[in-house]
Design a protein around this motif. Structure first.
Motif, PDB file in Angstrom:
ATOM      1  N   SER A 222      16.203  18.479  -0.367  1.00 12.78           N
ATOM      2  CA  SER A 222      17.213  18.887  -1.350  1.00 12.78           C
ATOM      3  C   SER A 222      16.900  20.257  -1.935  1.00 12.78           C
ATOM      4  O   SER A 222      17.816  21.043  -2.226  1.00 12.78           O
ATOM      5  N   LEU A 223      15.639  20.562  -2.112  1.00  9.67           N
ATOM      6  CA  LEU A 223      15.259  21.872  -2.632  1.00  9.67           C
ATOM      7  C   LEU A 223      15.576  22.972  -1.627  1.00  9.67           C
ATOM      8  O   LEU A 223      16.069  24.043  -1.990  1.00  9.67           O
ATOM      9  N   MET A 224      15.292  22.705  -0.353  1.00  7.51           N
ATOM     10  CA  MET A 224      15.456  23.728   0.683  1.00  7.51           C
ATOM     11  C   MET A 224      16.844  23.741   1.317  1.00  7.51           C
ATOM     12  O   MET A 224      17.181  24.664   2.060  1.00  7.51           O
ATOM     13  N   GLY A 225      17.636  22.691   1.065  1.00 13.03           N
ATOM     14  CA  GLY A 225      18.947  22.603   1.700  1.00 13.03           C
ATOM     15  C   GLY A 225      18.859  22.316   3.178  1.00 13.03           C
ATOM     16  O   GLY A 225      19.695  22.779   3.970  1.00 13.03           O
ATOM     17  N   THR A 226      17.845  21.542   3.579  1.00 14.81           N
ATOM     18  CA  THR A 226      17.655  21.197   4.991  1.00 14.81           C
ATOM     19  C   THR A 226      18.026  19.731   5.226  1.00 14.81           C
ATOM     20  O   THR A 226      18.171  18.957   4.285  1.00 14.81           O
ATOM     21  N   LYS A 227      18.176  19.363   6.491  1.00 14.40           N
ATOM     22  CA  LYS A 227      18.627  18.019   6.832  1.00 14.40           C
ATOM     23  C   LYS A 227      17.695  17.306   7.800  1.00 14.40           C
ATOM     24  O   LYS A 227      18.051  16.292   8.374  1.00 14.40           O
ATOM     25  N   GLY A 228      16.503  17.836   8.004  1.00 16.09           N
ATOM     26  CA  GLY A 228      15.589  17.232   8.961  1.00 16.09           C
ATOM     27  C   GLY A 228      14.989  15.938   8.452  1.00 16.09           C
ATOM     28  O   GLY A 228      15.369  15.404   7.409  1.00 16.09           O
ATOM     29  N   THR A 229      14.040  15.421   9.200  1.00 14.36           N
ATOM     30  CA  THR A 229      13.327  14.196   8.840  1.00 14.36           C
ATOM     31  C   THR A 229      11.857  14.522   8.624  1.00 14.36           C
ATOM     32  O   THR A 229      11.185  14.968   9.555  1.00 14.36           O
ATOM     33  N   PRO A 230      11.339  14.337   7.411  1.00 14.67           N
ATOM     34  CA  PRO A 230       9.924  14.643   7.172  1.00 14.67           C
ATOM     35  C   PRO A 230       9.019  13.827   8.094  1.00 14.67           C
ATOM     36  O   PRO A 230       9.239  12.628   8.290  1.00 14.67           O
ATOM     37  N   THR A 231       8.008  14.471   8.660  1.00 14.85           N
ATOM     38  CA  THR A 231       7.063  13.806   9.545  1.00 14.85           C
ATOM     39  C   THR A 231       5.660  13.873   8.954  1.00 14.85           C
ATOM     40  O   THR A 231       5.350  14.763   8.164  1.00 14.85           O
ATOM     41  N   ILE A 232       4.821  12.952   9.374  1.00 13.58           N
ATOM     42  CA  ILE A 232       3.457  12.927   8.846  1.00 13.58           C
ATOM     43  C   ILE A 232       2.675  14.160   9.300  1.00 13.58           C
ATOM     44  O   ILE A 232       1.829  14.683   8.558  1.00 13.58           O
ATOM     45  N   GLY A 233       2.962  14.659  10.501  1.00  8.31           N
ATOM     46  CA  GLY A 233       2.295  15.874  10.959  1.00  8.31           C
ATOM     47  C   GLY A 233       2.652  17.072  10.099  1.00  8.31           C
ATOM     48  O   GLY A 233       1.793  17.904   9.784  1.00  8.31           O
ATOM     49  N   GLY A 234       3.911  17.168   9.721  1.00  5.76           N
ATOM     50  CA  GLY A 234       4.331  18.259   8.846  1.00  5.76           C
ATOM     51  C   GLY A 234       3.682  18.172   7.481  1.00  5.76           C
ATOM     52  O   GLY A 234       3.289  19.184   6.896  1.00  5.76           O
ATOM     53  N   VAL A 235       3.565  16.948   6.966  1.00  2.75           N
ATOM     54  CA  VAL A 235       2.907  16.747   5.678  1.00  2.75           C
ATOM     55  C   VAL A 235       1.461  17.228   5.729  1.00  2.75           C
ATOM     56  O   VAL A 235       0.982  17.944   4.839  1.00  2.75           O
ATOM     57  N   VAL A 236       0.752  16.848   6.796  1.00  5.54           N
ATOM     58  CA  VAL A 236      -0.652  17.237   6.932  1.00  5.54           C
ATOM     59  C   VAL A 236      -0.777  18.741   7.181  1.00  5.54           C
ATOM     60  O   VAL A 236      -1.614  19.420   6.562  1.00  5.54           O
ATOM     61  N   ALA A 237       0.052  19.275   8.063  1.00  9.88           N
ATOM     62  CA  ALA A 237      -0.033  20.699   8.395  1.00  9.88           C
ATOM     63  C   ALA A 237       0.166  21.575   7.168  1.00  9.88           C
ATOM     64  O   ALA A 237      -0.432  22.650   7.051  1.00  9.88           O
ATOM     65  N   ALA A 238       1.010  21.131   6.237  1.00  9.42           N
ATOM     66  CA  ALA A 238       1.278  21.905   5.025  1.00  9.42           C
ATOM     67  C   ALA A 238       0.479  21.407   3.822  1.00  9.42           C
ATOM     68  O   ALA A 238       0.632  21.932   2.723  1.00  9.42           O
ATOM     69  N   ASN A 239      -0.361  20.368   4.040  1.00  9.40           N
ATOM     70  CA  ASN A 239      -1.160  19.786   2.949  1.00  9.40           C
ATOM     71  C   ASN A 239      -0.257  19.443   1.759  1.00  9.40           C
ATOM     72  O   ASN A 239      -0.563  19.777   0.603  1.00  9.40           O
ATOM     73  N   VAL A 240       0.840  18.783   2.020  1.00 13.47           N
ATOM     74  CA  VAL A 240       1.831  18.486   0.986  1.00 13.47           C
ATOM     75  C   VAL A 240       1.285  17.422   0.033  1.00 13.47           C
ATOM     76  O   VAL A 240       0.971  16.309   0.456  1.00 13.47           O
ATOM     77  N   SER A 241       1.183  17.763  -1.237  1.00 11.96           N
ATOM     78  CA  SER A 241       0.570  16.879  -2.227  1.00 11.96           C
ATOM     79  C   SER A 241       1.395  16.908  -3.508  1.00 11.96           C
ATOM     80  O   SER A 241       1.732  17.978  -4.010  1.00 11.96           O
TER      81      SER A 241
ATOM     82  N   GLN B  91       0.835  -1.192   0.000  1.00  9.91           N
ATOM     83  CA  GLN B  91       0.000   0.000   0.000  1.00  9.91           C
ATOM     84  C   GLN B  91       0.880   1.257   0.000  1.00  9.91           C
ATOM     85  O   GLN B  91       2.097   1.190   0.086  1.00  9.91           O
ATOM     86  N   ARG B  92       0.219   2.421  -0.118  1.00 12.83           N
ATOM     87  CA  ARG B  92       0.967   3.676  -0.207  1.00 12.83           C
ATOM     88  C   ARG B  92       0.088   4.854   0.184  1.00 12.83           C
ATOM     89  O   ARG B  92      -1.138   4.736   0.269  1.00 12.83           O
ATOM     90  N   LEU B  93       0.750   6.009   0.402  1.00 16.51           N
ATOM     91  CA  LEU B  93       0.054   7.287   0.506  1.00 16.51           C
ATOM     92  C   LEU B  93      -0.174   7.776  -0.921  1.00 16.51           C
ATOM     93  O   LEU B  93       0.771   8.153  -1.608  1.00 16.51           O
ATOM     94  N   ALA B  94      -1.419   7.770  -1.351  1.00 14.98           N
ATOM     95  CA  ALA B  94      -1.706   8.036  -2.755  1.00 14.98           C
ATOM     96  C   ALA B  94      -1.393   9.461  -3.172  1.00 14.98           C
ATOM     97  O   ALA B  94      -1.142   9.725  -4.353  1.00 14.98           O
ATOM     98  N   PHE B  95      -1.368  10.403  -2.220  1.00  5.61           N
ATOM     99  CA  PHE B  95      -1.179  11.808  -2.582  1.00  5.61           C
ATOM    100  C   PHE B  95       0.287  12.174  -2.783  1.00  5.61           C
ATOM    101  O   PHE B  95       0.608  13.335  -3.054  1.00  5.61           O
ATOM    102  N   GLU B  96       1.203  11.228  -2.627  1.00  2.15           N
ATOM    103  CA  GLU B  96       2.589  11.366  -3.107  1.00  2.15           C
ATOM    104  C   GLU B  96       3.310  12.579  -2.500  1.00  2.15           C
ATOM    105  O   GLU B  96       3.762  13.470  -3.214  1.00  2.15           O
ATOM    106  N   PRO B  97       3.473  12.635  -1.175  1.00  2.00           N
ATOM    107  CA  PRO B  97       4.051  13.834  -0.559  1.00  2.00           C
ATOM    108  C   PRO B  97       5.502  14.088  -0.965  1.00  2.00           C
ATOM    109  O   PRO B  97       6.317  13.175  -1.051  1.00  2.00           O
ATOM    110  N   MET B  98       5.787  15.338  -1.189  1.00  2.00           N
ATOM    111  CA  MET B  98       7.109  15.791  -1.625  1.00  2.00           C
ATOM    112  C   MET B  98       8.109  15.729  -0.476  1.00  2.00           C
ATOM    113  O   MET B  98       7.762  15.900   0.692  1.00  2.00           O
TER     114      MET B  98
END
Length: 367
Positions: free
Chosen positions: A86-105, A75-82
């Motif tokens: 690399s674009l921002m030059g950051t080194k953090g770890t993407p979290t599901i809360g951040g994806v939802v808070a920013a509606n990343v699609s 299975q997968r997250l169909a909305f394909e979060p970005m």
């Protein structure tokens, strides 16, 4: 501040007397004044029912952990979060809360919808320190306020997410990508509209004015069962038989291509500001030209334009009035989000007053 439980999160917000900068994985480069509140301690998948296509996780759970668990069940997250790193030059770890808070699609939004369309429920703590639960674990029509949709894309300005419930979908058997070489931006937008309007279920439509070989390429993705994908790819190619068309049928190569579109790989390692323009696809080529960008990428069939411009460029001023909005993704000197019309801004202020009466959460981020 790094709460380990929802109760700790509520106590921290209730006790706060000044601005709070809410941070998930820190991958989007948002830096605000105030005490830092990191949600990474609220981690872990609390419920996963593959048969029900339902997953519940605490907001600080790493996106990679969720994707690994889903992949093990096909299975997968169909909305394909970005992945913004690399674009921002950051080194953090993407979290599901951040994806939802920013509606990343990502690119698949054009066919299946955005992150918020897969949200079943949320738990969050508002600006008073009150814990709120809305939604559940199934898709259904409800009366009252749809706080699930409201929290998706609020960037932590209305409350700090503690848990999210998501609908997931099966991973397709295979994928193919029809590629048309050499089209102008306007021709590409017309071609993408034709493909998306066909009965062949295109799951991604993007145009790179400068592809990996330095020439324009328009990309049309199809996914599903092998026989269906082969047939649909051939049919889509047939729609453009008078053009330079080729088909990539290796699913791994297709996945790599679309990960590069999703993450705007063409802009990685380059200087300049990056803007994201949401617009009516029919206006995309004209708006792209108005940006004066050094580099462009069109996604969502032209409904989304990524533009890399010289540092300090006010893209909104160049675009003027249009049916859409421009967001500053990387850079400074301009508001990150498009200023709202006064009527809408008044509604926004009213919502924030209700959810965050002390004005604590990510103050100034969204105007």
């Amino acid at each position: 501040m790094r709460p380990e439980t929802e109760a700790e999160l509520a106590d921290m917000i209730a006790a706060a007397t000044g601005p709070i900068c809410v941070r998930g994985g820190g991958t989007r480069g948002v830096a605000l004044n105030g005490d830092l509140l990191e949600t990474g301690g609220l981690s872990g998948i609390t419920l996963y029912e593959p048969g029900s296509l339902t997953l519940v996780a605490r907001s600080g759970t790493a996106l990679a952990e969720i994707e690994t668990a889903l992949a093990a069940e096909g299975q997968r997250l169909a909305f394909e979060p970005m992945d913004h790193r690399s674009l921002m030059g950051t080194k953090g770890t993407p979290t599901i809360g951040g994806v939802v808070a920013a509606n990343v699609s990502g690119p698949r939004r054009v066919s299946v919808g955005a992150c918020r369309d897969f949200m079943l429920g949320v738990r969050y703590v508002d600006g008073t320190g009150t814990t709120v639960k809305n939604g559940g674990r199934v898709m259904k029509n409800v009366t009252g306020y749809d706080l699930v949709k409201l929290m998706s894309g609020s960037w932590g300005t209305l409350g700090v997410l503690s848990e999210v419930s998501l609908k997931v979908l099966p991973q397709p058997e295979t994928a193919a990508c029809v590629m048309i070489d050499g089209l102008s931006d306007a021709e590409a937008v017309a071609a993408m509209a034709r493909a998306l309007g066909s009965p062949f279920e295109v799951s991604g439509a993007a145009h790179l004015p400068v592809g990996t070989d330095g020439t324009p390429v328009t990309m049309l993705r199809v996914e599903g069962f092998a026989g269906s994908v082969a047939y649909r790819a051939d049919q889509i190619a047939g729609l453009f038989s008078d053009l330079a068309v080729r088909i990539e049928r290796d699913p791994e190569a297709v996945a790599t291509q679309w990960a590069q579109v999703r993450d705007v790989a063409a802009f990685h390692g380059s200087d300049g500001d990056v803007w994201r323009v949401s617009c009516t696809p029919s206006e995309a080529a004209q708006l792209g030209a108005k940006t004066g960008a050094d580099a462009l990428l069109y996604d969502w069939g032209g409904g989304l334009i990524w533009a890399r411009v010289a540092t300090g460029t006010d893209v909104r001023a160049r675009l003027g009035a249009f049916d859409g909005h421009a967001t500053l993704v990387r850079g400074t000197g301009q508001p990150k989000f498009q200023p709202e019309p006064e009527v809408v801004a008044a509604l926004t202020r009213g919502l924030r007053q209700k959810f965050d009466p002390k004005g604590l959460l990510n103050t100034g981020l969204m105007g």
